[in-house]
Design a protein around this motif. Structure first.
Motif, PDB file in Angstrom:
ATOM      1  N   GLU A  37     -92.269 -35.934 -12.081  1.00 38.21           N
ATOM      2  CA  GLU A  37     -92.268 -37.399 -12.040  1.00 38.21           C
ATOM      3  C   GLU A  37     -90.914 -37.987 -12.419  1.00 38.21           C
ATOM      4  OE1 GLU A  37     -95.766 -39.487 -13.576  1.00 38.21           O
ATOM      5  OE2 GLU A  37     -96.700 -37.508 -13.685  1.00 38.21           O
ATOM      6  N   ASN A  38     -90.045 -37.189 -13.005  1.00 35.53           N
ATOM      7  CA  ASN A  38     -88.676 -37.628 -13.282  1.00 35.53           C
ATOM      8  C   ASN A  38     -87.898 -37.498 -11.970  1.00 35.53           C
ATOM      9  OD1 ASN A  38     -86.065 -38.086 -14.065  1.00 35.53           O
ATOM     10  ND2 ASN A  38     -85.943 -36.348 -15.465  1.00 35.53           N
ATOM     11  N   TYR A  39     -87.640 -38.632 -11.339  1.00 34.79           N
ATOM     12  CA  TYR A  39     -87.004 -38.622 -10.021  1.00 34.79           C
ATOM     13  C   TYR A  39     -85.484 -38.516 -10.067  1.00 34.79           C
ATOM     14  CZ  TYR A  39     -91.565 -40.335  -8.454  1.00 34.79           C
ATOM     15  OH  TYR A  39     -92.897 -40.483  -8.199  1.00 34.79           O
ATOM     16  N   THR A  40     -84.886 -38.608 -11.239  1.00 38.29           N
ATOM     17  CA  THR A  40     -83.423 -38.634 -11.340  1.00 38.29           C
ATOM     18  C   THR A  40     -82.760 -37.426 -10.681  1.00 38.29           C
ATOM     19  OG1 THR A  40     -83.607 -39.956 -13.353  1.00 38.29           O
ATOM     20  CG2 THR A  40     -81.493 -38.882 -12.939  1.00 38.29           C
ATOM     21  N   PRO A  41     -83.184 -36.183 -10.952  1.00 35.98           N
ATOM     22  CA  PRO A  41     -82.540 -35.041 -10.275  1.00 35.98           C
ATOM     23  C   PRO A  41     -82.724 -35.064  -8.756  1.00 35.98           C
ATOM     24  CG  PRO A  41     -83.782 -34.294 -12.190  1.00 35.98           C
ATOM     25  CD  PRO A  41     -84.153 -35.733 -11.959  1.00 35.98           C
ATOM     26  N   LEU A  42     -83.881 -35.516  -8.309  1.00 36.29           N
ATOM     27  CA  LEU A  42     -84.130 -35.609  -6.867  1.00 36.29           C
ATOM     28  C   LEU A  42     -83.217 -36.652  -6.240  1.00 36.29           C
ATOM     29  CD1 LEU A  42     -85.727 -34.962  -4.287  1.00 36.29           C
ATOM     30  CD2 LEU A  42     -87.437 -36.635  -5.049  1.00 36.29           C
ATOM     31  N   ILE A  43     -83.117 -37.823  -6.865  1.00 35.87           N
ATOM     32  CA  ILE A  43     -82.239 -38.885  -6.353  1.00 35.87           C
ATOM     33  C   ILE A  43     -80.796 -38.382  -6.296  1.00 35.87           C
ATOM     34  CG2 ILE A  43     -81.277 -41.176  -6.857  1.00 35.87           C
ATOM     35  CD1 ILE A  43     -84.118 -41.388  -5.863  1.00 35.87           C
ATOM     36  N   LYS A  44     -80.344 -37.723  -7.359  1.00 36.47           N
ATOM     37  CA  LYS A  44     -78.974 -37.188  -7.400  1.00 36.47           C
ATOM     38  C   LYS A  44     -78.744 -36.205  -6.257  1.00 36.47           C
ATOM     39  CE  LYS A  44     -75.810 -34.544 -10.301  1.00 36.47           C
ATOM     40  NZ  LYS A  44     -75.638 -33.824 -11.573  1.00 36.47           N
ATOM     41  N   THR A  45     -79.723 -35.349  -6.000  1.00 33.75           N
ATOM     42  CA  THR A  45     -79.601 -34.373  -4.915  1.00 33.75           C
ATOM     43  C   THR A  45     -79.530 -35.070  -3.564  1.00 33.75           C
ATOM     44  OG1 THR A  45     -80.764 -32.695  -6.207  1.00 33.75           O
ATOM     45  CG2 THR A  45     -80.711 -32.384  -3.811  1.00 33.75           C
ATOM     46  N   ILE A  46     -80.385 -36.055  -3.337  1.00 29.94           N
ATOM     47  CA  ILE A  46     -80.349 -36.790  -2.061  1.00 29.94           C
ATOM     48  C   ILE A  46     -79.000 -37.488  -1.898  1.00 29.94           C
ATOM     49  CG2 ILE A  46     -81.377 -38.683  -0.743  1.00 29.94           C
ATOM     50  CD1 ILE A  46     -84.079 -37.945  -2.080  1.00 29.94           C
ATOM     51  N   GLN A  47     -78.493 -38.085  -2.962  1.00 31.45           N
ATOM     52  CA  GLN A  47     -77.188 -38.755  -2.898  1.00 31.45           C
ATOM     53  C   GLN A  47     -76.084 -37.778  -2.497  1.00 31.45           C
ATOM     54  OE1 GLN A  47     -77.134 -40.231  -6.918  1.00 31.45           O
ATOM     55  NE2 GLN A  47     -77.885 -42.262  -6.339  1.00 31.45           N
ATOM     56  N   ILE A  48     -76.059 -36.606  -3.113  1.00 27.58           N
ATOM     57  CA  ILE A  48     -75.026 -35.609  -2.802  1.00 27.58           C
ATOM     58  C   ILE A  48     -75.183 -35.105  -1.374  1.00 27.58           C
ATOM     59  CG2 ILE A  48     -74.222 -33.269  -3.359  1.00 27.58           C
ATOM     60  CD1 ILE A  48     -74.716 -34.049  -6.338  1.00 27.58           C
TER      61      ILE A  48
END
Length: 147
Positions: A37-48
């Protein structure tokens, strides 16, 4: 084309970010099923991935990890954290439902379908409309047209 299907675990997301530096963007389209549920690592990966010209496929109704009892979709939560991320929403389902169909039709632009069980006439119709169709290895041949 390399289309790895990965869980959104920490080390798998790190691996995708590292692969983005090695594999040309026209040969790499990861499929990510979030598990936390912590989306921060997923968001970071999508951004990269986006910075490298890669548009990943993200399952927006995950069924694993923290989402085992989720009834709904997470795409709005992802866009609320970063309106600029660019991913192809993927709906994962076992059985066709009106909710699945309505969500599928409401997605603007490219979309994907992931059927992880049987293929029936109703799910075949969605597969034929999807830009990306993800089906189990033992799916019956000839059940849908290939894009």
């Amino acid at each position: 084309m390399y289309l790895p299907l990965v869980r959104g675990k920490q080390f798998e997301l790190v691996a995708l970010r590292e692969l983005a530096n090695v594999i040309p963007e026209n040969l790499f389209k990861p499929i990510i099923e979030p598990v936390r549920e912590n989306y921060t690592p997923l968001i970071k990966t999508i951004q990269i991935l986006n910075e490298k010209g890669i548009q990943p496929i993200v399952i927006i109704n995950p069924t694993l990890g923290n989402f085992i009892k989720l009834e709904g979709f997470i795409d709005d939560a992802l866009y609320a954290l970063d309106k600029e991320i660019n991913f192809i929403p993927c709906i994962k389902f076992k059985d066709y439902s009106n909710e699945i169909n309505l969500k599928f039709e409401s997605i603007p632009g490219p979309k994907a379908i992931y059927i992880y069980d049987k293929i029936d006439p109703l799910s075949t119709a969605l597969l034929n409309q999807a830009d990306y169709s993800i089906v189990p290895a033992d799916a019956p041949t000839g059940a849908f047209k290939i894009h």
